[in-house]
Write a protein that holds these residues in place. Structure first.
Motif, PDB file in Angstrom:
ATOM      1  N   PRO A   4       0.785  -1.238   0.000  1.00  0.00           N
ATOM      2  CA  PRO A   4       0.000   0.000   0.000  1.00  0.00           C
ATOM      3  C   PRO A   4       0.819   1.291   0.000  1.00  0.00           C
ATOM      4  CG  PRO A   4       0.137  -0.840   2.219  1.00  0.00           C
ATOM      5  CD  PRO A   4       0.940  -1.795   1.351  1.00  0.00           C
ATOM      6  N   HIS A   5       2.133   1.208  -0.229  1.00  0.00           N
ATOM      7  CA  HIS A   5       2.947   2.443  -0.268  1.00  0.00           C
ATOM      8  C   HIS A   5       4.206   2.154  -1.074  1.00  0.00           C
ATOM      9  CE1 HIS A   5       4.870   6.024   2.157  1.00  0.00           C
ATOM     10  NE2 HIS A   5       5.642   5.734   1.114  1.00  0.00           N
ATOM     11  N   THR A   6       4.204   2.584  -2.342  1.00  0.00           N
ATOM     12  CA  THR A   6       5.411   2.453  -3.151  1.00  0.00           C
ATOM     13  C   THR A   6       5.617   3.709  -3.995  1.00  0.00           C
ATOM     14  OG1 THR A   6       4.717   1.632  -5.341  1.00  0.00           O
ATOM     15  CG2 THR A   6       4.739   0.022  -3.548  1.00  0.00           C
ATOM     16  N   HIS A   7       6.871   3.910  -4.353  1.00  0.00           N
ATOM     17  CA  HIS A   7       7.237   4.947  -5.338  1.00  0.00           C
ATOM     18  C   HIS A   7       7.869   4.184  -6.513  1.00  0.00           C
ATOM     19  CE1 HIS A   7       7.323   8.095  -1.971  1.00  0.00           C
ATOM     20  NE2 HIS A   7       7.458   6.965  -1.295  1.00  0.00           N
ATOM     21  N   LEU A   8       7.084   3.305  -7.109  1.00  0.00           N
ATOM     22  CA  LEU A   8       7.619   2.348  -8.077  1.00  0.00           C
ATOM     23  C   LEU A   8       8.069   3.000  -9.386  1.00  0.00           C
ATOM     24  CD1 LEU A   8       7.591  -0.724  -7.423  1.00  0.00           C
ATOM     25  CD2 LEU A   8       5.680  -0.941  -8.983  1.00  0.00           C
ATOM     26  N   LEU A  41      -0.434  10.672   4.259  1.00  0.00           N
ATOM     27  CA  LEU A  41       0.715  11.542   4.537  1.00  0.00           C
ATOM     28  C   LEU A  41       1.950  10.772   4.995  1.00  0.00           C
ATOM     29  CD1 LEU A  41       1.510  14.567   4.639  1.00  0.00           C
ATOM     30  CD2 LEU A  41       0.863  14.575   7.045  1.00  0.00           C
ATOM     31  N   HIS A  42       3.122  11.155   4.445  1.00  0.00           N
ATOM     32  CA  HIS A  42       4.408  10.748   5.009  1.00  0.00           C
ATOM     33  C   HIS A  42       4.594  11.580   6.276  1.00  0.00           C
ATOM     34  CE1 HIS A  42       5.107   9.272   0.925  1.00  0.00           C
ATOM     35  NE2 HIS A  42       6.222   8.680   1.325  1.00  0.00           N
ATOM     36  N   ALA A  43       4.466  10.962   7.421  1.00  0.00           N
ATOM     37  CA  ALA A  43       4.446  11.722   8.675  1.00  0.00           C
ATOM     38  C   ALA A  43       5.420  11.141   9.689  1.00  0.00           C
ATOM     39  CB  ALA A  43       3.032  11.702   9.255  1.00  0.00           C
ATOM     40  N   THR A  89       6.413  -1.792   1.255  1.00  0.00           N
ATOM     41  CA  THR A  89       7.841  -1.759   0.916  1.00  0.00           C
ATOM     42  C   THR A  89       8.393  -0.338   0.916  1.00  0.00           C
ATOM     43  OG1 THR A  89       7.391  -1.563  -1.451  1.00  0.00           O
ATOM     44  CG2 THR A  89       7.712  -3.807  -0.575  1.00  0.00           C
ATOM     45  N   ASP A  90       7.545   0.674   0.614  1.00  0.00           N
ATOM     46  CA  ASP A  90       8.035   2.044   0.368  1.00  0.00           C
ATOM     47  C   ASP A  90       9.043   2.031  -0.785  1.00  0.00           C
ATOM     48  OD1 ASP A  90       8.290   4.795   0.643  1.00  0.00           O
ATOM     49  OD2 ASP A  90       9.662   4.695   2.358  1.00  0.00           O
ATOM     50  N   CYS A  91       8.943   1.060  -1.675  1.00  0.00           N
ATOM     51  CA  CYS A  91       9.944   0.936  -2.750  1.00  0.00           C
ATOM     52  C   CYS A  91      10.263   2.291  -3.367  1.00  0.00           C
ATOM     53  CB  CYS A  91       9.417  -0.020  -3.832  1.00  0.00           C
ATOM     54  SG  CYS A  91      10.547  -0.112  -5.235  1.00  0.00           S
TER      55      CYS A  91
HETATM   56 FE    FE Z   1       7.368   6.865   0.795  1.00  0.00          FE
END
Ligand code: FE
Ligand code: DI6
Length: 401
Positions: A69-73, A239-241, A314-316
């Motif tokens: 649920p959180h990637t910068h692919l 949000l990235h918090a 992953t926050d890839c």
């Molecule tokens: Fe991120």
């Protein structure tokens, strides 16, 4: 019961909320019809199926397909050279302030065509798919201009046509300050609010809006402006918090009924209490914690005690989490954050679906949801969390296929 496929002789971890823990069914069966789950439950209670195809799972485990649920692919280039600088002693903030970091990936992303971005992202997506991922969230945020953000989101959407996977897109214009706005951060926020969000909303390119609330990112006041415009366009926020410091970003996210507040290493007691009184999911990113050698872990025990739902991702991304393994994410969450096996598996299935507002359609094995399955060659679910660098995926099913 008429159906397309039936998986028999399976052990199920349904993750269904009304069942205890993992929702285990030792002698289970799953049936699909038109891409959805027609039945998931004990073989003993199952109707008689008239199926096109019967698959004998030979005692293997079935979980819901995994959700990241959180990637910068979607990005171009890589940051291996910065990794070497960091090994030589430079900090993430120092590199960012020296014009490296996110801005170096921005340059490469701006120089790439939409198709080049797709081609760059595919191996990363394939790595996730190889570990049973059936839904992935993908953020923009490396374009940082209207055209380049649109290009990134179009690339993210296109991935869903190229691979059999669900893609949820997030506009992250407020990720970093592009160099042309170095002396005018509020002017860039105005561009995000008055030009980018309206254009992206009009094109239907984003399912949500995100921001990086941090000393090296955007202030709470700037994020508030972004959230207000997102709300006006009917887009949910996240949000990235509290990743590197505590700016009370989680409380700001909650104020806007955010889907999730992500990272949260520096979340304090008041922040936990605020989250507990909301529906906002805590999305935890142990890969970034590990890779940046952060020392402060998110307040897991407090989040658990307060009943805050916890998702894992992953926050890839090329800077702080070049990671494409949800299985390793679970191991890190257990080893570094002391999360339980149940919490880890729920974090990459049910709670990840909740964080994307997709719990009605995926995240658990329940009739009526999409038939997204991961079938594993394991003896017990704990193996999925326990092993490192080993992938026991036997088969992956997306929308019944
Ligand atoms: Fe991120
Ligand atoms: N937090 C992160 O960890 C990533 N983005 C963000 O807002 C880092 C992105 C990068 O360094 O490229």
């Amino acid at each position: 019961m008429r159906c397309d496929k039936v998986w028999i002789n399976a052990r199920l971890a349904t993750l269904a909320p009304e069942r205890e823990g993992l929702g285990v069914i030792e002698r289970g069966v799953v049936a699909s019809l038109d891409g959805d789950i027609a039945y998931a439950g004990p073989a003993a209670d199952a109707p008689v199926f008239e199926a096109q195809e019967t698959i004998d799972c030979e005692g293997r485990w079935i979980t819901p397909g995994l959700i990241d649920p959180h990637t910068h692919l979607v990005f171009a280039g890589d940051r291996a050279h910065e990794f070497e600088l960091r090994l030589a002693g430079a900090s993430y903030e120092e590199i960012a302030r020296a014009g490296g970091g996110i801005v170096s990936t921005m340059r490469a992303t701006r120089a790439a065509t939409e198709d080049e971005l797709i081609q760059a992202a595919l191996p990363r997506l394939d790595a996730l798919i190889a570990e049973g991922v059936t839904t992935v969230e993908i953020k923009s945020g490396y374009g940082l201009s209207l055209d380049d953000e649109i290009k990134s989101l179009r690339a993210a959407r296109a991935l869903a046509d190229i691979r059999r996977v669900g893609v949820s897109t997030t506009f992250l214009g407020a990720h970093a300050l592009p160099p042309e706005y170095r002396d005018d951060p509020d002017g860039y926020v105005t561009l995000v609010c008055e030009t980018m969000i309206p254009a992206i909303a009009a094109r239907g390119l984003a399912d949500a809006v995100d921001g990086f609330c941090e000393g090296i990112g955007f202030s709470p006041a700037q994020i508030r402006r972004v959230f207000e415009v997102a709300r006006r366009h009917g887009l949910p926020v996240k949000l990235h918090a509290e990743q590197l410091s505590n700016l009370n970003g989680a409380a700001l996210a909650v104020e806007f009924d955010a889907l999730s507040a992500d990272h949260l290493e520096h979340l304090d007691e008041a922040g936990v209490a605020t989250m507990a009184a909301s529906r906002t999911v805590a999305t935890l990113l142990p890969g970034a914690y590990y890779f940046t050698r952060e020392h402060k872990a998110p307040p897991i025990a407090a989040l658990r005690a307060a009943g805050v739902p916890m998702a894992l991702a992953t926050d890839c991304n090329p800077g702080t989490s070049p990671l494409t393994s949800p299985l390793l994410v679970m191991n890190m969450a257990a080893t570094l954050f002391r999360m339980t096996v149940e919490e880890c598996l729920a974090g990459v299935t049910r709670e990840a679906a909740r964080a994307l507002d997709l719990l009605n359609t995926c995240g658990t094995l329940e009739a009526g949801k999409a038939c997204d399955l991961a079938i594993w060659d394991i003896e017990r679910p704990a193996e999925l969390v326990y092993r490192m660098g080993f992938n026991p995926l036997h088969a992956r099913v997306w929308r019944g296929q």
